[in-house]
Design an enzyme around this catalytic site. Sequence first.
Site, mmCIF file in Angstrom:
data_model
loop_
_atom_site.group_PDB
_atom_site.id
_atom_site.type_symbol
_atom_site.label_atom_id
_atom_site.label_comp_id
_atom_site.label_asym_id
_atom_site.label_seq_id
_atom_site.Cartn_x
_atom_site.Cartn_y
_atom_site.Cartn_z
ATOM 1 N N GLY A 705 20.356 28.914 38.777
ATOM 2 C CA GLY A 705 19.128 28.249 38.432
ATOM 3 C C GLY A 705 18.189 29.077 37.232
ATOM 4 O O GLY A 705 18.528 30.169 37.411
ATOM 5 N N GLY A 707 15.663 26.227 36.315
ATOM 6 C CA GLY A 707 14.273 26.267 34.959
ATOM 7 C C GLY A 707 13.041 26.736 35.311
ATOM 8 O O GLY A 707 11.537 26.568 34.470
ATOM 9 N N GLU A 708 12.466 27.912 36.215
ATOM 10 C CA GLU A 708 11.296 28.481 35.652
ATOM 11 C C GLU A 708 11.775 29.649 34.744
ATOM 12 O O GLU A 708 11.081 30.292 34.348
ATOM 13 C CB GLU A 708 11.057 28.851 37.219
ATOM 14 C CG GLU A 708 11.497 28.141 38.294
ATOM 15 C CD GLU A 708 10.606 26.720 38.567
ATOM 16 O OE1 GLU A 708 11.135 26.176 38.223
ATOM 17 O OE2 GLU A 708 9.425 26.974 38.293
#
Lengths: 743, 209
Positions: A705, A707-708
């Site tokens: 992941g 996005g953050e």
Amino acid sequence: MSTSVFGQSIPRVDGPLKVSGGARYAFEFNQSGQLYAVIVNATIGIGRIVSIEATGVEQMPGVRAVISHLNAPKLTYSPHKGVIDPAVGERLRVFQDEQIRFFGQPVAVIVADTLDQAEHAATALRLRYDAQAPLTEIDDPRAQPIVAQQTAAANARVAADRERGSADQAFADTDVKVDAIFRMARENHSPMEPHATVASWEGDSLTVWSKSQYVLNERAELAAIFGIPPENVLVICPFVGGAFGTSLRTWSHVGIAALAARVVGRPVKLALTRKQMFLDTGHRPRTDQRIAIAATNQGKLTAIIHEATAETSRYEEFIEGITNQTEFLYSCPNVRTRYRLVPTDTSTPTYMRAPGECTGMHALECGLDELAAALDLDPIELRRRNEPTVDESNGRPFSSRSLLQCLETGAERFGWSQRNPRPGSMRDGRWQIGWGVAGSTRGAPQAPADASVRLLPDGRVEVASATSDMGPGTYTSMAQVAAATLGVPVERIKFELGRSDMPTAPSHGGSWTMASVGNAVRSACLAAQDAAVRRAVEDPASIFHGLTADVLHWKDGTLGRKNGEGPRLDQVALLRGGMPIDVRTTASRSTDIANRYSMYGYAAFFTEVAVDADLGIVRIRRMLGVYGIGKVVNPRLARSQCIGGMVGGIGMALMERTVLDQRDGRPVNAHMADYLVPVNLDVPTLETQFLDEQDDAVNPLGIKGIGELCIIGVAPAIANAVYHATGKRVRELPIRIENLLGA
Amino acid sequence: MTEKDTDSSPETGSDAAISRRDVLIVTGASIASAGIGGHGANAASSVANIEAPTAQSAKVRLSVNGVSHLLEIDNRQSILDVLRERLQLTGTKKGCNQGACGACTVHLDGKRVNSCLTLAVMHDGAAITTIEGLKQGDTLHPLQAAFVEHEGFQCGYCTSGQIMSGLACITEEHAQSVDDIRFWMSGNICRCGAYPGICAAVRATAQDA
């Protein structure tokens, strides 16, 4: 996966639709007989409504209804708390009483034939209030910090107090140290698409076309509000025009749209104005943090103390993990964290891109930079000397860890060795030049998710899950996973999302869509292959009829014998004249894996800033991000997310600040001209690099992941560069000209 | 050019509107204010005279993407709302409705404008081009294709405005360099931060033009 589209930079499958104006967002789903709704908001900070004068407004042209607590039906509001709703407190109930809890709380809605009529009528509604003075700031002398209920236990996900060793004692006993307060402004997500909902009832069944990052939660919340079964609610949202967390919860306007449609008995369209986007759709909470770090003369950390205070509303406890990274990112025997909330008379904050992490890591990474300066040590070398071998917060091994590799790879590419460490030493004419670095880390989560796969006799493949696409490219990346798993061309895959009647997906946020839904798509495609084998042996017309399933397999898009003998059938040949193959499966992370490893993505950011020596203007000249995020499904899309993270970080560092009028809690800069975000001219050349990283523990696809992770660390890299340029430590965000002018 | 008489008159309502109302504001703890624009705490002892103007409409002829429309238009209506709510041309987006974000950019008589701040009634006879007017059949305009190729967007909501501005940039000869483009495209906000891709797409198209 074979010669695979997995990992390839294919263009977005929905690109042509988006560039030709054909992608439809919530407000654009026009319904026959529709009316327009416009919300009227409270203009006091706290108190109660004394009266509403609606008579004249009801007679204005085109007005069909003026709905307020005086005439709204009593709504069921069954208990419902989705995973993205605050666990403690009670959500706002629209038009159910006269109490005003914050400036901008919806007090009425006007329904009219046209938008202009509704807007005009909304300005004409007169309300009288009994107003009191609100408390709006966490540093108000009357403010009373509390321990959020959910944070009380020492083993809570976000703990009010946690300590290993004796941090305060160690801090006192060490000579080289930093002790600083960081103040960060409230931010609003400010996506380009305003929140909007189109609501339509048929009997007791409700359909909404609504901007949402979590259509299933929206369904559950609407069902709870109106006391109807969730099956009676359909939420549709094929495109999300940016959100960054603001469309995770179902805010008051969604219920208002549905309520208005119910009252007038016709479909109703409701969009928030830009100003209303600052009132009751969540925000990154304002925070004050203390970071205290000490180290030996050799640069070995001896103590870290991290204390954070954040705003929440009076009616809900919004919590986020501001201090969590501090507990494990660096090796340190004595670590103490503290987290408190201050309830204020404003609306409830919510998750905004990298919630908590973005805030806490700013203080930690700036604090570490200050410590490096105090030690006269390169900030990368300081991190190298404090690299942990295990996660010291829980003793677990890292599934993979790439912080140092990100830093070292970036340092080489950026030319870090050319940096004169002395602040104010680099200059370009009137511009003071500074180079800054910061690290980033973010958990690599995976939530349980379902996906369905349908193999059609004509060779097409339909894949679906109730997730969303707010811009990362879910449509494209999921199609790639399906195509790669099945071994068929990506053009044959159609991935669909954004409907609450699709297979269950978690919220589209928190950087877990690819890991969660992606692995569900993979599982469903594998299950479809098994189903195809079963079909082949069971179908009397099949050339494989009568064989046992274990001698066959699906490989590279065709079905045949494992031993390679005999013919192989592709999907069209296999299903000729037959029914489609339908499967639906779940994928999730095992408890064993979850408890065995410490699983995080890492990144490092390098930036060059130029500060006008006389005017204090800060310009970003270049930036580089290096990322260790496991496997990258589509580098082109991942790069876009990373660039977006840098741009968001530039906004956080230098521009974004929601200012409240302390007299009534009004956001005074609720406007895209006054709530500053980066524009094109603010953004220089941005470079990204992905490490080649294989992490078999996180999930079968090896996805961490991004996005953050890709916004965390950007703001501190800029703040550290500003220090290097000017010699001034600005410990507030955003860093403004005022902070840099004068001595 | 085809002509379409779009017959969907809004209510004029000149007879139904409230005329003139004085709104009494009481002093002390009880206060009154108007909509979200009023400032309650400061208005406590003031008297506001609110005049509600009557809605009126006019016949307006607009050519949109080569199609002529004769419309009875509410005088308050922006070209943006006419496009989106009357003509169902929803490719043009409403981002801020205050002229600050550029999502609503269209070409009006050959020039880029923020359609949210442009009253339709003031532009009788105007020729408007929107994002829907750029494709030639099924073929994307080169700048549209370049936006896909260069990742000039993520969520897609600002994209129509960016492309309409980008086209104008090229026509205005403001696309001579990436720095030039950055400056002249700064009226179009992209919250996803796709600016490098936007610049690359405009530059590539300008060079090929």
